[in-house]
Design an enzyme around this catalytic site. Sequence first.
Site, short mmCIF file in Angstrom:
data_model
loop_
_atom_site.label_atom_id
_atom_site.label_comp_id
_atom_site.label_asym_id
_atom_site.label_seq_id
_atom_site.Cartn_x
_atom_site.Cartn_y
_atom_site.Cartn_z
N CYS A 164 16.19 86.94 95.04
CA CYS A 164 16.28 85.77 93.95
C CYS A 164 15.74 84.48 94.73
O CYS A 164 16.48 84.33 95.57
CB CYS A 164 17.53 86.08 93.34
SG CYS A 164 17.75 84.71 91.97
N CYS A 170 19.12 81.90 94.60
CA CYS A 170 20.36 82.17 95.24
C CYS A 170 20.34 81.23 96.39
O CYS A 170 19.12 80.61 96.90
CB CYS A 170 20.47 83.64 95.49
SG CYS A 170 20.95 84.64 93.99
N HIS A 199 25.05 84.54 91.36
CA HIS A 199 23.56 85.07 90.61
C HIS A 199 24.23 85.91 89.43
O HIS A 199 23.45 85.99 88.66
CB HIS A 199 23.03 86.16 91.70
CG HIS A 199 21.97 86.89 91.14
ND1 HIS A 199 20.62 86.38 91.19
CD2 HIS A 199 21.91 87.92 90.67
CE1 HIS A 199 19.87 87.38 90.62
NE2 HIS A 199 20.51 88.36 90.39
N ASN A 249 16.70 79.48 78.78
CA ASN A 249 16.16 80.72 78.05
C ASN A 249 17.07 81.91 78.66
O ASN A 249 17.07 81.81 80.02
CB ASN A 249 14.82 80.89 78.45
CG ASN A 249 13.79 80.18 77.90
OD1 ASN A 249 14.16 79.68 76.69
ND2 ASN A 249 12.86 79.87 78.44
N HIS A 298 18.86 84.88 87.44
CA HIS A 298 19.96 84.04 87.93
C HIS A 298 20.33 82.96 87.02
O HIS A 298 19.27 82.65 86.29
CB HIS A 298 19.56 83.13 89.15
CG HIS A 298 20.48 82.51 90.07
ND1 HIS A 298 21.01 83.04 91.20
CD2 HIS A 298 20.85 81.38 89.83
CE1 HIS A 298 22.00 82.36 91.80
NE2 HIS A 298 21.96 80.99 90.70
N HIS A 357 20.11 80.01 85.01
CA HIS A 357 19.34 78.63 85.39
C HIS A 357 18.79 78.12 84.06
O HIS A 357 18.61 79.03 83.08
CB HIS A 357 18.26 78.76 86.16
CG HIS A 357 17.04 79.64 85.71
ND1 HIS A 357 17.05 80.91 85.61
CD2 HIS A 357 16.00 79.27 85.49
CE1 HIS A 357 15.94 81.66 84.98
NE2 HIS A 357 15.41 80.61 85.08
#
Length: 357
Positions: free
Chosen positions: A80, A83, A126, A166, A177, A179
Site C-alpha cells: 500500500c 502506509c 491500514h 470515497n 487505506h 484516506h
Amino acid sequence: MLRWTGANSGAKKTPTLLADGRELIYYDATGDTDRSAADRRPLPETTSRSEVRYNALLGEHVGYAAHRQSRTYHPPADQCPLCPTTGDRLSEIPADSYQVAVFENRFPSFGGDQGRCEVVCFTSDHGASFADLSEEQAGLVLSAWTDRTDELSRHPGVRQVYVFENRGAEIGVTLAHPHGQIYGYPYVTPFTERMLTAVADHRERTGENLFDELVAAERADGSRVVLETEHWLAFVPRAARWPYEVHLYPARRVPDLRSLNEAERAEFPRVYLELLRRFDRLFGPGAGPTPYISGWHQAPFDAADRSEFALHLELFTIRRSADKLKFLAGSESGMGAFVSDVLPEAAADRLREVASE
C-alpha cells in the site's frame, strides 16, 4: 518545521518534499514528533499532463488526465503506498508512522496552473476507517482540511476547494487505506454554479437566504432530522437523490471551513463520527462496511458574495439495501433526472433507528 496558528492551533504542521518534488505535510496533535525522514525512492520529477476543456453547450468544464490510467490499482496490503515506510518497503509517506498526512497526488486530475489535487491520509492504520478514529483524531483531520482550504485559497490556479472521501470498492476506490482527497478546481463546479444561481435568484425574489430557509424548514418539519446538537444539524433533504443521503450544516451560516469557530470545531468530531457509524449499521451486521461518498461544499474563493453561501457536508451511499446498489439508469446518467427507491422520510427513520445507545 512550522506550527499552524489557525483553528486548533495546538496541531503541529510539518511540510517537506517527496523525492519527485511533490509537497508532503504532516499534521500532529503534539509538537515532539520527528518528521525528518527523507523519501528514498528514485522518482523522476513530476510534470502535470492534465487539461481542462469547456463544454459551451452545457456551460461546464471537463478535465482530461490520461496519465491517471497508470495509477496504482488495488495493491496488496503489504504494498500500500499510503502506509508508512517500513525498512526497505518505501511508500508515499517516508515516516515510519504518522497521525495525518497530506501530499500532492502523484496522478492528479488537475495540476500546475490548472488547480491542484491532494491525498489526505487519516491514519497510518491500514485496517481502520474514518469511523474508527477517536474524536481527537477526527479533530486533527478537520484541522488538516481547514489548513489545506486556507493554503489553496492562495493558489493562483484554484477557484474552489472540495474536500471529500470515497469509501468502498463499490464506489470505485482503488486504495483500501483510509484516506480522502482534496480537489482545488481551476473552475467553479457545475453543482456549485447551480447552487449559487438558485441562492442569488431567491435573494432577488424574496430578500432572504435560500440556505437559511431550507435548513429552517427541515428543522421545523423534523421528520427528516437525523440528529441535532447545539452547533450542528443533520438531516435527509426533502428531495434527496440517493437512497441514504444526509446533509450536515453548522447551526449558523458560514462560507467555508476556515470560518468555523472553536465551539463548532470541538463538537464536529462527535457528530460526524456518529453519522458514519450509523451508516455502517444501516444494513445490518452481515452487510459489511457501507460504501459512501462524503464531501464538504464550500463557497468559491471569487464568488460575488461568499457570505450568501452555506458550508455543508453531504454524505451519501449508493447502497439501497443489504445486497443491492443504486446504479444510475439511462434517464439519470443521460438526462440528470433522478428517481430514488427510498423515500427521504424512511431513510431518516432508519438513520434514527441505528443511533448509538
